[in-house]
Scaffold this motif. Structure first.
Motif, mmCIF file in Angstrom:
data_model
loop_
_atom_site.group_PDB
_atom_site.id
_atom_site.type_symbol
_atom_site.label_atom_id
_atom_site.label_comp_id
_atom_site.label_asym_id
_atom_site.label_seq_id
_atom_site.Cartn_x
_atom_site.Cartn_y
_atom_site.Cartn_z
ATOM 1 N N LEU A 113 0.837 -1.212 0.000
ATOM 2 C CA LEU A 113 0.000 0.000 0.000
ATOM 3 C C LEU A 113 0.866 1.253 0.000
ATOM 4 O O LEU A 113 0.576 2.225 -0.700
ATOM 5 N N ARG A 114 1.933 1.238 0.785
ATOM 6 C CA ARG A 114 2.832 2.397 0.813
ATOM 7 C C ARG A 114 3.562 2.564 -0.516
ATOM 8 O O ARG A 114 3.794 3.683 -0.963
ATOM 9 N N LEU A 115 3.917 1.440 -1.139
ATOM 10 C CA LEU A 115 4.573 1.514 -2.450
ATOM 11 C C LEU A 115 3.641 2.108 -3.498
ATOM 12 O O LEU A 115 4.051 2.927 -4.320
ATOM 13 N N VAL A 116 2.392 1.685 -3.473
ATOM 14 C CA VAL A 116 1.405 2.193 -4.429
ATOM 15 C C VAL A 116 1.189 3.685 -4.220
ATOM 16 O O VAL A 116 1.062 4.443 -5.179
ATOM 17 N N ASP A 117 1.195 4.104 -2.955
ATOM 18 C CA ASP A 117 0.986 5.519 -2.647
ATOM 19 C C ASP A 117 2.218 6.377 -2.884
ATOM 20 O O ASP A 117 2.115 7.592 -2.937
#
Length: 193
Positions: free
Chosen positions: A62-66
């Motif tokens: 999720l952090r990578l996508v964001d």
């Protein structure tokens, strides 16, 4: 570069250019490697940690996508960033445990205590204070010598072999070993200081 690496790099570039369908195609290609990386991170965690491997993968993903502006032009950068994000999640969890109660039951790592990288790994990061001290020392190393910090990040936290680390950083295996030895010595000295 292998076909899988080329596919990952191509999809990362397409995703970086705004193609959201590239992210959908990228996910199955990287998920198993992210799980493997998360398992390595979790092995270094203290026993009884409530964070599970799957939760760590999902939170990191999720952090990578964001992370819209993050450098992730190729497979190597993507997995280096993934490992760094996982480490950050675990450090944040260690900080939360430490502050849960007055000191969180965490032992203070004093100046007289000799703490080194090998001991921390062998103790499976049972002491949050050592985990936090290592994180701080690694951040200090990154400010002085980013490549040596990356070698530690990829080998110690990411679990990559010397050859895999050399491929990721585009340096020789001999350079990886030299950086590994020097970085470990530097970190050991900093953790004892």
């Amino acid at each position: 570069m292998s076909s899988g690496s080329a596919d990952i790099s191509r999809l990362l570039n397409a995703w970086g250019a705004g193609d959201q369908t590239a992210l959908e195609r990228l996910t199955p290609l990287v998920y198993d490697e992210l799980r493997r990386m998360a398992r390595r991170h979790m092995r270094k965690e203290r026993p009884g940690n409530t964070l599970q491997t799957t939760a760590l993968v999902h939170e990191a993903y999720l952090r990578l996508v964001d992370a819209k502006s993050a450098e992730r032009k190729d497979r190597a950068q993507f997995f280096a960033l993934s490992s760094q994000i996982m480490r950050r999640i675990l450090v944040d969890a260690a900080r939360a445990r430490a502050s849960a109660k007055r000191g969180g039951g965490v032992e203070h790592v004093g100046h007289s205590e000799a703490v080194n990288l090998d001991e921390i790994a062998e103790n499976s990061f049972q002491k949050s204070a050592q985990w936090l001290a290592l994180d701080e020392a690694l951040n200090d190393l990154a400010a002085i010598d980013p490549r040596k910090a990356q070698v530690i990040e990829l080998r110690f936290f990411g679990g990559l072999s010397v050859e895999e680390t050399a491929e990721v950083l585009k340096i020789s295996p001999q350079s990886v070993m030299r950086d590994w030895k020097l970085a470990r010595a530097w970190l050991t000295r900093e953790l004892r200081a």
